[in-house]
Write an enzyme that holds these catalytic residues in place. Sequence first.
Site, PDB file in Angstrom:
ATOM      1  N   ASN A   1      -6.629   0.477   0.485  1.00  9.87           N
ATOM      2  CA  ASN A   1      -5.976   0.916  -0.746  1.00  9.87           C
ATOM      3  C   ASN A   1      -6.417   0.064  -1.938  1.00  9.87           C
ATOM      4  O   ASN A   1      -5.793   0.066  -2.985  1.00  9.87           O
ATOM      5  CB  ASN A   1      -4.458   0.863  -0.587  1.00  9.87           C
ATOM      6  CG  ASN A   1      -3.713   1.996  -1.267  1.00  9.87           C
ATOM      7  OD1 ASN A   1      -2.513   2.152  -1.069  1.00  9.87           O
ATOM      8  ND2 ASN A   1      -4.384   2.807  -2.062  1.00  9.87           N
TER       9      ASN A   1
ATOM     10  N   THR B   1       0.818  -1.207   0.000  1.00 10.09           N
ATOM     11  CA  THR B   1       0.000   0.000   0.000  1.00 10.09           C
ATOM     12  C   THR B   1       0.857   1.264   0.000  1.00 10.09           C
ATOM     13  O   THR B   1       2.065   1.226   0.262  1.00 10.09           O
ATOM     14  CB  THR B   1      -0.939   0.037   1.220  1.00 10.09           C
ATOM     15  OG1 THR B   1      -0.164   0.246   2.407  1.00 10.09           O
ATOM     16  CG2 THR B   1      -1.724  -1.260   1.345  1.00 10.09           C
ATOM     17  N   CYS B   2       0.200   2.395  -0.234  1.00 13.23           N
ATOM     18  CA  CYS B   2       0.885   3.685  -0.249  1.00 13.23           C
ATOM     19  C   CYS B   2       0.933   4.306   1.135  1.00 13.23           C
ATOM     20  O   CYS B   2       0.884   5.530   1.279  1.00 13.23           O
ATOM     21  CB  CYS B   2       0.184   4.630  -1.229  1.00 13.23           C
ATOM     22  SG  CYS B   2       0.251   4.088  -2.944  1.00 13.23           S
ATOM     23  N   ASP B   3       1.008   3.484   2.177  1.00  9.84           N
ATOM     24  CA  ASP B   3       1.060   3.941   3.558  1.00  9.84           C
ATOM     25  C   ASP B   3       2.428   3.603   4.135  1.00  9.84           C
ATOM     26  O   ASP B   3       2.884   2.459   4.027  1.00  9.84           O
ATOM     27  CB  ASP B   3      -0.039   3.264   4.377  1.00  9.84           C
ATOM     28  CG  ASP B   3      -0.269   3.952   5.706  1.00  9.84           C
ATOM     29  OD1 ASP B   3       0.733   4.318   6.351  1.00  9.84           O
ATOM     30  OD2 ASP B   3      -1.426   4.120   6.107  1.00  9.84           O
TER      31      ASP B   3
END
Length: 392
Positions: A372, A333-335
């Site tokens: 996401n 994910t983009c976390d």
Amino acid sequence: MSVSSLRAPAHSFTEQFVQADQLANQYGTPLLVLDIDRVRENYLALHAALPGVTLHYALKPLPHADVVRALDALGGSFDLATNGEVDVVAQCAVPASKTIHTHPVKRVADIEHALAYGCNTFVFDCANELHKFAPYNHEVELLLRLSFLNEDAAADLSKKFGVTPAQALPLLQQAHSMGIRVRGLSFHVGSQTRDPHKYVAAIEQCKEVFELARRAGLPAMNTLDIGGGFPVSYQNDNIDIDIDSYCAPIREALAQWPQTTHFIAEPGRYIVASAMVHVMSVMGQSLRGGKPWYYMDDGVYGAFSGRVYGEPAQRFYTLHQAPEQPCVLAGPTCDSIDVITEHVNMAQLQDGERVFTANMGAYTWTTSTDFNFFAKAPVISVDSALSMAQLG
């Protein structure tokens, strides 16, 4: 004794990883492969280690229908805590007489949902809960949950639920005054309890509460639920806990009770943790701070969600042998918190290469999200009794 008593596992992890690799060719990654044979073996091992104790599988760590059906066929019983778990066993045609509902705090609608299915044994730990049962006092039987704090447990469940033994008698008396039958007591010594004598101490204190209730002239209780918490080895993936040796002091403590006592346990993690392996693939890679970062197609919002809230750390494997180097496994994910581990040694990985993890049956699939919009890993059930693998 502690979990230092170990035995060789029934299955080779290499064999499980090869099987998972073959299934990943068909279904893709990430993927969780559930070995129903291992579910049966774990259940039967604990059943043999605790003779005379009815094992109610706790659905919480893996509420999967294939697990429920396999255990039901072995004569197993079930521990439910939510409407969703009630629905799973109902859809599997499990007789309601083989179930108990153990969440100490419920909505009235939850009680009614369980009763509509036919489950009529519930747990409580406060006066507020008793009032919810008052309209159903002729239908239900209760267990009073006691609290035994255990700082050594991976999760001390007595911090949130249960009353002290000293608080038990007034609640038992109140239930009796309301015409509600209390069958007995329950407790949970905490997740991953390493010392079986924690059970022994709790069992002995429960016996004292039984005696206090008898002296107070209350109706006789006949049931003791010793909960779950039976430990699983994670870091020592090539060895398992000798559950028979671990349970020996528990057996001795229960042998001191009247033969008419009905004993219950609520194993969850022990039954399913070692029954599932996970396979994921490298999406991409970079060099950050002089260390390789591998971006995998599963992470802490998925099957490794337990890493966020203290679940034991698993080990990681590949199918090829090569010199290892320190690296980072990050999620997809983009976390920025989506990092599986920053401290692991692995052979150099290529894009698309697969990484395997054992002991992934408990608190993985059931706690995964699709944050996401990365889809959670599906479960493939492999059952030699049916000679098949099926997506579930």
